[in-house]
Write an enzyme that holds these catalytic residues in place. Structure first.
Site, mmCIF file in Angstrom:
data_model
loop_
_atom_site.group_PDB
_atom_site.id
_atom_site.type_symbol
_atom_site.label_atom_id
_atom_site.label_comp_id
_atom_site.label_asym_id
_atom_site.label_seq_id
_atom_site.Cartn_x
_atom_site.Cartn_y
_atom_site.Cartn_z
ATOM 1 N N ARG A 116 0.843 -1.282 0.093
ATOM 2 C CA ARG A 116 0.375 0.355 0.308
ATOM 3 C C ARG A 116 0.812 1.173 0.093
ATOM 4 O O ARG A 116 0.002 2.760 -0.424
ATOM 5 C CB ARG A 116 -0.828 -0.161 1.192
ATOM 6 C CG ARG A 116 -2.140 -1.056 0.940
ATOM 7 C CD ARG A 116 -3.182 -0.469 1.984
ATOM 8 N NE ARG A 116 -3.933 0.085 1.591
ATOM 9 C CZ ARG A 116 -4.646 0.783 2.586
ATOM 10 N NH1 ARG A 116 -5.141 0.017 3.693
ATOM 11 N NH2 ARG A 116 -5.201 2.016 2.088
ATOM 12 N N HIS A 196 -7.706 -2.446 13.152
ATOM 13 C CA HIS A 196 -7.160 -0.819 12.790
ATOM 14 C C HIS A 196 -7.923 -0.241 14.111
ATOM 15 O O HIS A 196 -8.910 -0.677 14.691
ATOM 16 C CB HIS A 196 -7.488 0.000 11.708
ATOM 17 C CG HIS A 196 -7.038 -0.059 10.201
ATOM 18 N ND1 HIS A 196 -7.391 0.112 9.258
ATOM 19 C CD2 HIS A 196 -5.617 0.334 10.265
ATOM 20 C CE1 HIS A 196 -5.666 0.119 8.490
ATOM 21 N NE2 HIS A 196 -5.102 0.987 9.001
ATOM 22 N N ASP A 198 -10.384 1.982 13.851
ATOM 23 C CA ASP A 198 -11.669 2.651 13.411
ATOM 24 C C ASP A 198 -12.818 1.211 12.838
ATOM 25 O O ASP A 198 -13.465 1.755 12.220
ATOM 26 C CB ASP A 198 -11.871 3.383 12.083
ATOM 27 C CG ASP A 198 -10.950 2.404 10.442
ATOM 28 O OD1 ASP A 198 -11.046 1.279 10.883
ATOM 29 O OD2 ASP A 198 -10.617 3.105 9.509
ATOM 30 N N CYS A 292 -14.066 3.609 6.627
ATOM 31 C CA CYS A 292 -12.639 3.708 5.922
ATOM 32 C C CYS A 292 -12.609 4.569 4.104
ATOM 33 O O CYS A 292 -11.266 4.365 3.746
ATOM 34 C CB CYS A 292 -11.554 1.734 5.614
ATOM 35 S SG CYS A 292 -12.335 1.128 6.598
HETATM 36 N N1 ARG Z 1 -7.284 -4.413 3.370
HETATM 37 C C1 ARG Z 1 -7.180 -3.034 3.374
HETATM 38 C C2 ARG Z 1 -6.492 -3.144 4.687
HETATM 39 O O1 ARG Z 1 -5.928 -3.728 5.140
HETATM 40 C C3 ARG Z 1 -8.831 -2.280 4.141
HETATM 41 C C4 ARG Z 1 -7.747 -1.194 5.214
HETATM 42 C C5 ARG Z 1 -9.726 -0.622 6.020
HETATM 43 N N2 ARG Z 1 -9.354 0.789 5.982
HETATM 44 C C6 ARG Z 1 -9.631 1.172 7.221
HETATM 45 N N3 ARG Z 1 -9.063 1.851 7.636
HETATM 46 N N4 ARG Z 1 -9.710 0.297 8.447
HETATM 47 O O2 ARG Z 1 -4.965 -1.887 5.030
#
Ligand code: ARG
Length: 298
Positions: A116, A196, A198, A292
């Site tokens: 990412r 996370h 969130d 997200c």
């Molecule tokens: N597939 C993404 C990851 O694992 C999902 C991110 C979701 N974002 C969040 N703020 N919870 O990074």
């Protein structure tokens, strides 16, 4: 006020002592034309590689966008990039802030997963074009920080909740609290399904939070219970399968949430919130939902 707090007995103030911050007016979203599950970086993505229905995902995203619009937010849209299948989750690449003079700043994230990292410059470019002061971490000292995935503003206050343990380092909050001169209430995350902050804490308004308690340590829970008058607790099913705590309440009144969170929604309504349900099933395959899929801005 620049300090990082990690336990309830360090909390010698209440939200009433913290200065007000304007509510966000704008939202940034990333159109998910290239969204898919191509790799596994959280437990929700296991078994989902190649299983996203792109057309359905775009339809769901359009509805999320129109709901933010309907509740009065000004929505900005940027396009995602080929080869960056998680770019749609634009809560993660940054942490914006508006100071007492109305000047806007943003910390750019250091993504935990290599997959990412290339998303960040695209988001940075948007902030540059919109006049934000761009702040960076010292990458020699801070190994990771995933923006508003882990750093969540306490509604209407110059105070931040900071999750750490999976995607963000505790040390990142020293840099943030110092730069913005704000207290950061740092809570450790202990269940990797809730990787996370969130995914397990939704700040609904100044006095109300929605949480999944098992994702926190006792220390973290004690801080949450101390700072909010009302704490709504989601069940494991609604939190883990439906991402109930990944709802968004941008104005302290309207809650946009994945459909089917029956118990949480009843609780929200009983506490005076307006509930707007939306399907984010395609995004749940990647471990994300409403919160997200956007960045709140001023
Ligand atoms: N597939 C993404 C990851 O694992 C999902 C991110 C979701 N974002 C969040 N703020 N919870 O990074």
């Amino acid at each position: 006020m620049g300090q990082v707090i990690t336990s309830a007995d360090q909390l010698d103030f209440t939200t009433g002592d913290i200065s007000d911050m304007p509510l966000p007016t704008d939202v940034l979203m990333v159109r998910p034309l290239h969204f898919s599950v191509d790799y596994v970086i959280n437990p929700h993505m296991a078994d989902q590689v190649g299983k996203v229905d792109k057309i359905e995902a775009n339809n769901e995203w359009e509805l999320v966008r129109s709901l933010f619009n309907q509740v009065g937010m000004n929505v900005h849209v940027i396009e995602d990039q080929e080869g960056l299948p998680d770019m749609v989750f634009c809560a993660n690449q940054s942490l914006p802030y508006i100071d007492e003079d109305g000047k806007r700043h943003v910390f750019m994230s250091i993504m935990h997963a290599d997959e990412r990292k290339d998303e960040v410059p695209y988001i940075e470019q948007w902030y540059r074009q919109h006049g934000y002061e761009i702040c960076y971490f010292d990458e020699d000292k801070i190994s990771d920080f995933e923006g508003c995935g882990d750093a969540i503003w306490h509604t209407g206050k110059r105070m931040l909740w900071g999750g750490y343990g999976y995607r963000s380092s505790l040390e990142a909050y020293d840099t943030i609290s110092e730069k913005f001169d704000i207290p950061v209430l740092a809570v450790e995350l202990v269940d990797e399904s809730f990787y996370h902050l969130d995914t397990c804490l939704c700040v609904l308004d100044e006095n109300t939070a929605l949480i999944y308690p098992e994702a926190f340590t006792d220390e973290g829970l004690a801080m949450i219970d101390k700072m909010f008058d009302t704490v709504i607790r989601a069940s494991k099913y609604e939190a883990e399968e439906l991402f109930a705590c990944n709802a968004s309440c941008p104005d302290g009144r309207n809650v946009i949430i994945q459909q089917g969170c029956t118990d949480v929604n009843k609780n929200l309504r009983d506490n005076g919130f307006s509930v707007h349900e939306v399907s984010t099933y395609e995004f749940l395959k990647s471990g994300g939902s409403v919160f997200c899929m956007k960045m709140l801005l001023w």
